[in-house]
Enzyme design. Structure first.
Site, mmCIF file in Angstrom:
data_model
loop_
_atom_site.group_PDB
_atom_site.id
_atom_site.type_symbol
_atom_site.label_atom_id
_atom_site.label_comp_id
_atom_site.label_asym_id
_atom_site.label_seq_id
_atom_site.Cartn_x
_atom_site.Cartn_y
_atom_site.Cartn_z
ATOM 1 N N ASP A 39 2.057 5.134 -0.109
ATOM 2 C CA ASP A 39 1.622 6.325 0.614
ATOM 3 C C ASP A 39 1.885 7.547 -0.250
ATOM 4 O O ASP A 39 2.885 8.240 -0.097
ATOM 5 C CB ASP A 39 2.403 6.415 1.937
ATOM 6 C CG ASP A 39 1.830 7.458 2.870
ATOM 7 O OD1 ASP A 39 0.731 7.963 2.600
ATOM 8 O OD2 ASP A 39 2.483 7.760 3.887
ATOM 9 N N LYS A 74 0.864 -1.178 0.000
ATOM 10 C CA LYS A 74 0.000 0.000 0.000
ATOM 11 C C LYS A 74 0.902 1.230 0.000
ATOM 12 O O LYS A 74 1.542 1.543 0.999
ATOM 13 C CB LYS A 74 -0.934 0.022 1.215
ATOM 14 C CG LYS A 74 -1.956 1.156 1.146
ATOM 15 C CD LYS A 74 -2.885 1.164 2.335
ATOM 16 C CE LYS A 74 -3.986 2.203 2.128
ATOM 17 N NZ LYS A 74 -3.478 3.546 1.818
ATOM 18 N N GLU A 116 2.756 1.320 5.036
ATOM 19 C CA GLU A 116 1.415 1.696 5.487
ATOM 20 C C GLU A 116 0.467 0.507 5.573
ATOM 21 O O GLU A 116 -0.484 0.511 6.352
ATOM 22 C CB GLU A 116 0.832 2.750 4.533
ATOM 23 C CG GLU A 116 -0.442 3.382 5.055
ATOM 24 C CD GLU A 116 -1.024 4.398 4.090
ATOM 25 O OE1 GLU A 116 -2.120 4.914 4.378
ATOM 26 O OE2 GLU A 116 -0.405 4.670 3.058
#
Length: 344
Positions: free
Chosen positions: A49, A47, A184
């Site tokens: 950021d 994921k 993240e």
């Protein structure tokens, strides 16, 4: 287990031959879940950021488009130049534009700082999907096939661009490793499905930190040696369009950022409270909110924060400001509640 290396059309286009890629494809979105799914039908990516970006290359022209279809090409000339070296005459890509810390981990605060200071030459566009390639719309192909085609296009290194690698199966362990690296979280996607604009539950996100976007509804006066702004007052929309109070963010802002936010918020100030109902004056956590020291603003500014948890009275606890988001309209900021994890 090896983690991947860090480093105005609203419907999904079908497979087929077309002369050029669509001008814009509405992005496929992710649904928040408590844990990454386990089955082998899922592939898992980091994921990132940063800012979600689509890249369109056609007729010798390169464009970077936001999640709402705005053309932000003028902001990221170095990324545009990098895409000019992409080995496809006509293509449409989905990815995330990021700034990296020295350890290679994406950090949203660094992305905002790079934009504010005009240092966008070191940004990286992580590309994770291929929706069109050289006369063929690929969006209806299974994701795993789209990613295979995309990976082939990264046979040679392209400075400023990176292919987003993935792992198939064992989502919980993937997420655990991502968290250990300070990332993240994880994005998990059904490997056999076509690209489906909007939130269909085919892409899910499981986070390492509680991190969300909120609408700024006001600010408080500074106290002591603090300048410009005391704390930002935050809110979120519900499905019925009502704006609810979420709490305050008073940490995570440098003196320079406080000054910048004060300059941005000043023209948004209004005498009318934008919330559907007044915020509570007292809470079990933190000092009471003195409404006489609040400056309300029109709900247009979106910021990203981290927080420990939600309290029983639906307020954020231990909130830290991370940065302003210019890529998401305020009306799209709704409170996200984790869905049950699909483990198939």
């Amino acid at each position: 287990m090896r983690l991947p290396a860090i480093g105005a059309m609203c419907s999904s286009p079908g497979v087929g031959t077309t002369s050029r890629p669509p001008k814009w494809i509405k992005p496929q979105l992710t649904r928040l879940v408590a844990e990454a799914p386990t089955g082998d039908g899922w592939l898992h990516e980091i994921k990132y950021d940063g800012y979600r970006m689509h890249a369109r290359i056609a007729d010798g022209q390169v464009k970077l488009l936001t999640r709402t279809g705005l053309d932000w090409s003028y902001r990221y000339r170095r990324t545009i130049d990098a895409l000019g070296s992409f080995p496809a005459k006509s293509t449409y890509l989905d990815g995330e534009l990021c700034a990296l810390r020295p350890d290679g981990v994406p950090a949203f605060s660094r992305l905002q700082a790079a934009m504010d200071e005009g240092r966008t030459d070191q940004l990286i566009l992580f590309v994770f999907d291929l929706l069109y390639l050289n006369g063929e719309s690929t969006a209806q192909l299974p994701l795993i096939e789209r990613k295979q085609r995309l990976q082939e296009l990264f046979a040679k290194e392209i400075p400023g661009l990176r292919y987003s690698e993935h792992v198939v199966g064992d989502g919980p362990r993937f997420r655990q490793h991502a968290c250990q690296l300070g990332l993240e979280g994880a994005i998990s996607k059904r490997a056999d499905q076509p690209y489906a604009p909007g939130d269909r539950g085919l892409w899910v996100k499981s986070k390492c930190l509680n991190r969300e976007e909120f609408v700024v509804v006001g600010w408080t006066d500074p106290e002591g040696s603090r300048s410009h702004i005391g704390a930002l007052l935050l809110g979120y929309y519900t499905e019925d369009g009502k704006l609810h109070y979420a709490g305050r963010a008073g940490t995570g802002m440098t003196t320079l950022e406080l000054k910048r936010l004060a300059r941005v918020l000043a023209p948004l100030q209004t005498a009318r409270m934008p919330l559907s109902e007044p915020p509570p004056r007292d809470s079990r956590f933190g000092s009471p909110l003195q409404l006489s020291r609040v400056h309300w603003v029109r709900p247009q500014l979106v910021v990203e924060v981290t927080y420990l948890t939600w309290t029983e009275d639906n307020l954020l606890r231990q909130v830290s400001y991370q940065g302003q988001r210019e890529d998401k309209p305020a009306k799209q900021v709704v409170r996200q509640i984790p869905h049950p994890t699909n483990r198939m």
